[in-house]
Write an enzyme that holds these catalytic residues in place. Structure first.
Site, short mmCIF file in Angstrom:
data_model
loop_
_atom_site.label_atom_id
_atom_site.label_comp_id
_atom_site.label_asym_id
_atom_site.label_seq_id
_atom_site.Cartn_x
_atom_site.Cartn_y
_atom_site.Cartn_z
CG ASP A 47 -0.35 -0.05 2.51
OD1 ASP A 47 0.89 -0.14 2.58
OD2 ASP A 47 -1.08 -0.02 3.52
CB SER A 48 4.58 1.71 -0.19
OG SER A 48 4.79 0.56 -0.98
CG ASP A 86 0.42 -4.12 2.01
OD1 ASP A 86 0.62 -5.09 2.78
OD2 ASP A 86 1.22 -3.18 1.88
CE LYS A 116 3.34 -5.91 3.72
NZ LYS A 116 2.84 -4.76 4.51
CD GLU A 118 0.63 -1.60 7.99
OE1 GLU A 118 0.30 -0.80 8.90
OE2 GLU A 118 1.14 -1.24 6.93
CD GLU A 185 7.97 -0.24 7.34
OE1 GLU A 185 7.03 -0.98 7.00
OE2 GLU A 185 8.17 0.89 6.85
#
Ligand code: KIV
Length: 268
Positions: A47-48, A86, A116, A118, A185
């Site tokens: 999602d960057s 993501d 993925k 978070e 991270e």
């Protein structure tokens, strides 16, 4: 089916460190693929994309439709690395049912091989459900960019003993819930090492020191395409931004002096 599977990636634990990379488009995916089937075990449509491709200053505005779109673009070309997408902010925080539906879209419409997300303990029931349904899940701990509002920015996490202990505990929770790997991270290198040793699944570091099982970098950062600030943990392995500027200025000059298009570039 792509060549790399969660089982094969799990088998990389404790072996030679492996490199992984983010990707958002078909041209870049073709470049990744051109290095051969074993070069990169995993590619992440992160999602960057909100920052690298959309110009936002965080991943928060990215929506699920956009993740599906970029995952499809990459997936059309990517044949070997496992394609992970993501779950964007808002697509799973509203409840496990929503998270499950969002993950299904990334798999069915996006063509992802896994997702993925978070967070640690708070995501455990969703992860368990996804894994039971046959959807591989990669965890993400430490500096989790979707929590940038709560963290007050993109700040290194786990600096004190209590926070470090908590992150090790959360990594174990993710492993027990069924994650095949964890992205770690923005943590001190000692914590990156401790988490790597605490779990039996691969830990993929970004700003987590040299002792994790693998590393991941954002495409634009590693190639030198990022025009603004890059974090301390980034190494730029190329100067594609400078090369692109030189090409753009040569094109502009050639048009201005009418040396482009030349005769051989013209239809008679
Ligand atoms: O969104 C992303 O690109 C990521 C990586 C930086 C791990 O989550």
């Amino acid at each position: 089916m792509r060549r790399w599977t969660p089982l094969k990636i799990r088998a990389l634990k404790g072996k030679e460190a492996f490199a992984t990379v983010t990707c958002y488009d078909a041209t870049s995916a073709a470049l990744i693929e051109s290095l051969g089937p074993d070069a990169f075990p995993l590619v992440l449509v992160g999602d960057s994309v909100g920052m690298t491709m959309q110009g936002h200053d965080s991943p928060l505005p990215v929506i699920l439709d956009e993740m599906v779109y970029h995952t499809r673009c990459v997936g059309r070309v990517l044949k070997s690395p496992m394609l992970i997408a993501d779950l964007p902010f808002g697509s799973y925080q509203t409840g496990d049912d929503d998270g499950f539906r969002s993950a299904l879209r990334l798999i069915k419409e996006g063509g992802a091989d896994g997702v993925k997300l978070e967070g640690g303990e708070r995501c455990a029931t969703l992860i368990r459900r996804l894994v039971e349904a046959g959807i591989p899940v990669c965890g993400h701990l430490g500096l989790t960019p979707q929590s940038c509002l709560a963290m007050g920015g993109f700040k290194v996490q786990g600096r004190d003993a209590e926070a470090a202990k908590r992150l090790i505990h959360e990594a174990r929770i993710l492993e027990n819930a069924g994650c095949f790997a964890i992205v770690m991270e923005g943590v001190p290198s000692s914590l990156g090492k401790a988490v790597t040793e605490a779990v039996s699944i691969p830990v993929i570091g970004i700003g987590a020191g040299a002792d994790t099982d693998g590393q991941i970098l954002v495409w634009q950062d590693l190639l030198g395409l990022t025009m603004g600030h890059v974090p301390k943990f980034v190494r730029t392995f190329g100067s594609l931004g400078t090369a692109a500027q030189a090409a753009l200025s040569a094109y502009r000059a050639a048009v201005a002096e009418r040396s482009f298009p030349a005769r051989e570039e013209t239809y008679e």
